[in-house]
Design a protein around this motif. Structure first.
Motif, PDB file in Angstrom:
ATOM      1  N   ARG A   1       0.843  -1.207   0.000  1.00 38.27           N
ATOM      2  CA  ARG A   1       0.000   0.000   0.000  1.00 38.27           C
ATOM      3  C   ARG A   1       0.874   1.252   0.000  1.00 38.27           C
ATOM      4  O   ARG A   1       0.554   2.240  -0.680  1.00 38.27           O
ATOM      5  N   SER A   2       1.967   1.225   0.749  1.00 34.76           N
ATOM      6  CA  SER A   2       2.887   2.372   0.769  1.00 34.76           C
ATOM      7  C   SER A   2       3.526   2.581  -0.595  1.00 34.76           C
ATOM      8  O   SER A   2       3.652   3.723  -1.067  1.00 34.76           O
TER       9      SER A   2
ATOM     10  N   THR B   1      10.311  -8.990   2.180  1.00 29.95           N
ATOM     11  CA  THR B   1      11.570  -8.677   2.873  1.00 29.95           C
ATOM     12  C   THR B   1      11.898  -7.195   2.839  1.00 29.95           C
ATOM     13  O   THR B   1      12.979  -6.799   3.282  1.00 29.95           O
ATOM     14  N   GLY B   2      11.013  -6.360   2.306  1.00 29.81           N
ATOM     15  CA  GLY B   2      11.326  -4.952   2.109  1.00 29.81           C
ATOM     16  C   GLY B   2      11.244  -4.120   3.375  1.00 29.81           C
ATOM     17  O   GLY B   2      10.608  -4.498   4.365  1.00 29.81           O
ATOM     18  N   GLU B   3      11.898  -2.966   3.311  1.00 34.57           N
ATOM     19  CA  GLU B   3      11.850  -1.982   4.392  1.00 34.57           C
ATOM     20  C   GLU B   3      11.775  -0.593   3.774  1.00 34.57           C
ATOM     21  O   GLU B   3      12.496  -0.301   2.822  1.00 34.57           O
ATOM     22  N   LEU B   4      10.904   0.247   4.330  1.00 34.97           N
ATOM     23  CA  LEU B   4      10.744   1.607   3.829  1.00 34.97           C
ATOM     24  C   LEU B   4      11.377   2.583   4.805  1.00 34.97           C
ATOM     25  O   LEU B   4      11.074   2.565   6.001  1.00 34.97           O
ATOM     26  N   HIS B   5      12.291   3.435   4.293  1.00 32.37           N
ATOM     27  CA  HIS B   5      13.003   4.410   5.098  1.00 32.37           C
ATOM     28  C   HIS B   5      12.836   5.794   4.471  1.00 32.37           C
ATOM     29  O   HIS B   5      12.514   5.911   3.285  1.00 32.37           O
TER      30      HIS B   5
ATOM     31  N   ALA C   1      14.203  -0.354   0.595  1.00 29.49           N
ATOM     32  CA  ALA C   1      15.214  -1.398   0.463  1.00 29.49           C
ATOM     33  C   ALA C   1      14.489  -2.719   0.225  1.00 29.49           C
ATOM     34  O   ALA C   1      13.746  -3.183   1.099  1.00 29.49           O
ATOM     35  N   TRP C   2      14.684  -3.315  -0.931  1.00 34.41           N
ATOM     36  CA  TRP C   2      13.910  -4.492  -1.333  1.00 34.41           C
ATOM     37  C   TRP C   2      14.290  -5.704  -0.481  1.00 34.41           C
ATOM     38  O   TRP C   2      13.443  -6.428   0.009  1.00 34.41           O
TER      39      TRP C   2
END
Length: 429
Positions: A73-74, A175-179, A148-149
């Motif tokens: 969604r992000s 495994t992703g991260e949103l910064h 970061a995927w």
């Protein structure tokens, strides 16, 4: 715990309730499923029909399902090419009351293919280079957005045809991260994972005999790094120009536009002695030509498709009696500064082109021959065919003749090589 459906649209839960949630995904009856090609996944994934939509259903634990749902969604809010999240289903139990894993539901990406399906016939190296280009663009866009995927690979990507090239879409964000912003180390880590994953996937294809003999899996794994680094450098590098040479900055911005990016924010600073000017793109948004085409015509297309359609629109506008030669091209943000009261505005001409050229041309192609091609990709194919026939005839043969020949000689054999259409792959025009 009772069955719960968390959805982005209030209409989706009612459509999804008819699916057999009391059965493990591997045991779903065939009449619920849609036979579409699937890529390799660590989880069980099936395509199913929910009302008039085709959805991808992935079975996984509740916590990662909810996390991936929110990440997708992000990414959608950031306008990053990725699958569209529809819902998460939790609280599943079988008929005996034993708990079942939760599922993440995403909308099927019309006209897309997993990479393994594309290698069912040996893919030429030139096509593989285009896949690497598309994946590099996707990874750069993710990193510019601070994502970061953590598992960039061909398996976690879907590809759609885009005017002779490909557009890549993220399909697995588990495994992703949103910064707010990625560090160089985070970007390098993602890039190194991509290199290792892609080389491994191509080695696997090589072992199965599905890889072109001239393709070196290790070299192609390195290629994603080279293509990524070239694009990242062009989008983010600092330029120093002589003072007063403002057209140098305009030229840099045009070069970024040609790559399909807009400069939404920039930093310009003069040196202490006033001899030079430093230019740094601060915020770069992808989809330059997509936005221009959508603004002018209301057509939503991939970036390369939009570029091609804008070129055709510009050529057509030049033939109209109420078009002023001094007008900026359709791809420009500028508005006409001329004072001719009888000349039509670019937006008016663009909508006339949609009504009189684009729509009639696309509708002249029988729907059953389109396969999975959307309207923009079909129109691009017709333009390419018109160019080919015109070169052979040494004069412009016109769109009508090109359509007739395309329908008769090109589409029938092409249809056999394309995936079957679904309800969402051939929108009406």
């Amino acid at each position: 715990m009772a069955l719960q459906i968390s959805a982005t649209n209030p209409e989706h839960p009612a459509l999804l309730l008819d699916l057999p949630w009391q059965l493990p995904l591997e045991e779903w009856p065939e009449h619920y499923l849609v036979p579409l090609p699937r890529g390799i996944s660590r989880h069980v994934v099936r395509y199913a029909r929910a009302g008039t939509e085709v959805v991808a259903v992935k079975e996984l634990a509740e916590r990662p399902a909810l996390r991936e749902y929110e990440l997708l969604r992000s990414l959608d809010r950031l306008n990053i090419p990725s699958v569209d999240p529809l819902a998460v289903v939790t609280g599943r139990t079988d008929e005996g009351g034993e708990p079942l894993e939760s599922v993440l539901i995403t909308r099927h990406l019309g006209g897309s293919m997993p990479y393994r399906s594309m290698f069912e016939t040996t893919m030429r190296p030139a096509t593989m280079h285009r896949l690497m280009d598309a994946l590099a663009v996707l990874l750069v866009r993710l990193h510019l957005a601070g994502f970061a995927w953590g598992d960039c690979s061909l398996s976690n990507t879907l590809f759609r045809r885009d005017a002779g090239a490909y557009a890549a879409y993220l399909v697995d964000a588990e495994t992703g991260e949103l910064h707010p912003q990625l560090s160089p180390g985070q970007r390098e880590y993602d890039l190194d994972l991509a290199r290792v994953n892609i080389s491994g996937e191509l080695l696997d294809l090589e072992a199965s005999g599905a890889l072109h003999p001239s393709v070196d899996p290790i070299e192609f794994g390195m290629e994603i790094c080279a293509r990524y680094n070239r694009l990242w450098e062009e989008l983010t590098r600092t330029s120093v120009y002589p003072a007063g040479k403002h057209h140098y900055i305009d030229r840099r911005i045009r070069r970024l536009n040609d790559l399909g990016f807009d400069v939404a924010e920039m930093q310009i600073a003069h040196s202490s002695n006033g001899d030079t000017v430093t230019f740094v793109p601060k915020v770069v948004d992808a989809g330059h030509h997509q936005r221009q085409l959508l603004r002018l015509t209301g057509l939503d297309a991939e970036e390369n498709q939009a570029r091609r359609l804008l070129n055709d629109l510009e050529a057509w506008m030049a033939t109209q009696d109420d078009y002023a030669p001094g007008d900026p091209p359709p791809s420009s943000r500028l508005r006409s500064s001329r004072g001719d009261p009888h000349a039509a505005r670019p937006e008016v001409l663009a909508h006339r082109w949609v009504r009189d050229v684009f729509r009639p041309t696309v509708r002249a192609v029988p729907r059953e021959l389109r396969g999975s091609m959307d309207s923009a990709e079909l129109y691009h194919g017709l333009l390419e065919h018109r160019w080919y026939l015109s070169e052979r005839a040494q004069h412009d043969i016109g769109l009508d003749t090109a359509v007739e020949d395309y329908v008769k000689n090109i589409l029938p054999p092409m249809r056999d090589a394309l995936p079957p259409p679904t309800d969402d792959t051939a929108p009406s025009v």
